[in-house]
Design a protein around this motif. Sequence first.
Motif, short mmCIF file in Angstrom:
data_model
loop_
_atom_site.label_atom_id
_atom_site.label_comp_id
_atom_site.label_asym_id
_atom_site.label_seq_id
_atom_site.Cartn_x
_atom_site.Cartn_y
_atom_site.Cartn_z
N PRO A 183 -25.81 13.88 -43.11
CA PRO A 183 -24.67 14.10 -44.01
C PRO A 183 -24.50 15.58 -44.33
O PRO A 183 -25.44 16.35 -44.26
CB PRO A 183 -25.06 13.32 -45.27
CG PRO A 183 -26.54 13.25 -45.23
CD PRO A 183 -26.91 13.21 -43.77
N GLU A 184 -23.27 15.96 -44.70
CA GLU A 184 -23.00 17.33 -45.07
C GLU A 184 -23.60 17.60 -46.44
O GLU A 184 -23.88 16.68 -47.21
CB GLU A 184 -21.49 17.56 -45.11
CG GLU A 184 -20.84 17.51 -43.75
CD GLU A 184 -19.36 17.84 -43.83
OE1 GLU A 184 -18.95 18.54 -44.78
OE2 GLU A 184 -18.63 17.39 -42.94
N HIS A 185 -23.78 18.87 -46.74
CA HIS A 185 -24.30 19.22 -48.06
C HIS A 185 -23.29 18.80 -49.12
O HIS A 185 -22.08 18.89 -48.90
CB HIS A 185 -24.55 20.73 -48.14
CG HIS A 185 -25.71 21.16 -47.30
ND1 HIS A 185 -27.01 20.88 -47.64
CD2 HIS A 185 -25.77 21.85 -46.14
CE1 HIS A 185 -27.81 21.37 -46.72
NE2 HIS A 185 -27.08 21.97 -45.80
N PRO A 186 -23.77 18.37 -50.26
CA PRO A 186 -22.83 17.93 -51.30
C PRO A 186 -22.02 19.10 -51.84
O PRO A 186 -22.49 20.23 -51.87
CB PRO A 186 -23.75 17.35 -52.39
CG PRO A 186 -25.08 17.96 -52.14
CD PRO A 186 -25.15 18.23 -50.67
N ALA A 187 -20.82 18.80 -52.28
CA ALA A 187 -19.95 19.82 -52.88
C ALA A 187 -20.38 20.05 -54.32
O ALA A 187 -20.96 19.18 -54.96
CB ALA A 187 -18.49 19.37 -52.83
N ASP A 188 -20.10 21.26 -54.83
CA ASP A 188 -20.46 21.58 -56.21
C ASP A 188 -19.62 20.76 -57.18
O ASP A 188 -18.41 20.56 -56.98
CB ASP A 188 -20.22 23.07 -56.50
CG ASP A 188 -21.19 23.96 -55.76
OD1 ASP A 188 -22.26 23.46 -55.34
OD2 ASP A 188 -20.89 25.16 -55.60
#
Length: 186
Positions: free
Chosen positions: A96-101
């Motif tokens: 998975p992509e890194h989570p958004a802030d």
Amino acid sequence: MLVQVLLIISSAALSSCDVAHLEEISTEPPPPRPYAFSYTAGRYPGHADRQHAEVSDGSGVVRGTFSYVDPRHKVRTVDYVADKEGFHPVLSDVPPEHPADSESVAAAKDRHFQLYAKIAEEHAQHPFPDETSVPRQSEAVKAAAAKHAQLFRVIAEQHARIAAERELLQQEEEEKLHLQELGQEQ
């Protein structure tokens, strides 16, 4: 003695022999040795959190797969081929992509960068701090610094006295040696 003579004669005879009629013998490379292995392992009995399997056809091509459980408790599997061209992995599931802030994290980052820019601008305008911004010493720190300075002066005076005494002793020794040399010459 007889044995030594026979050895010398036989070695001379063998060294002069014609071996042109013998054919050259070469060793063939060994046949390919294919293999296969696999294992499953875990951190405690009855629990498997990783596995690996690999097969080689013996000609230098290796195919395999390994799986593991990532920190989010999802099984990740990688299939691969290793050949003369290199190692070629294929992920079965893209991580998975890194989570958004979140809004609060984004706001905190923005405040941080604004404060950083303000401090950088102040330092660019006044690279040397003025006396009002320099921290002042407390009375205890002043007293300790004065005591340290006094001890330093005492030690420096002792070192100077010891150096002078040593120099005087060295001069006396040199004079004694000089007088002894003069006494021996006469």
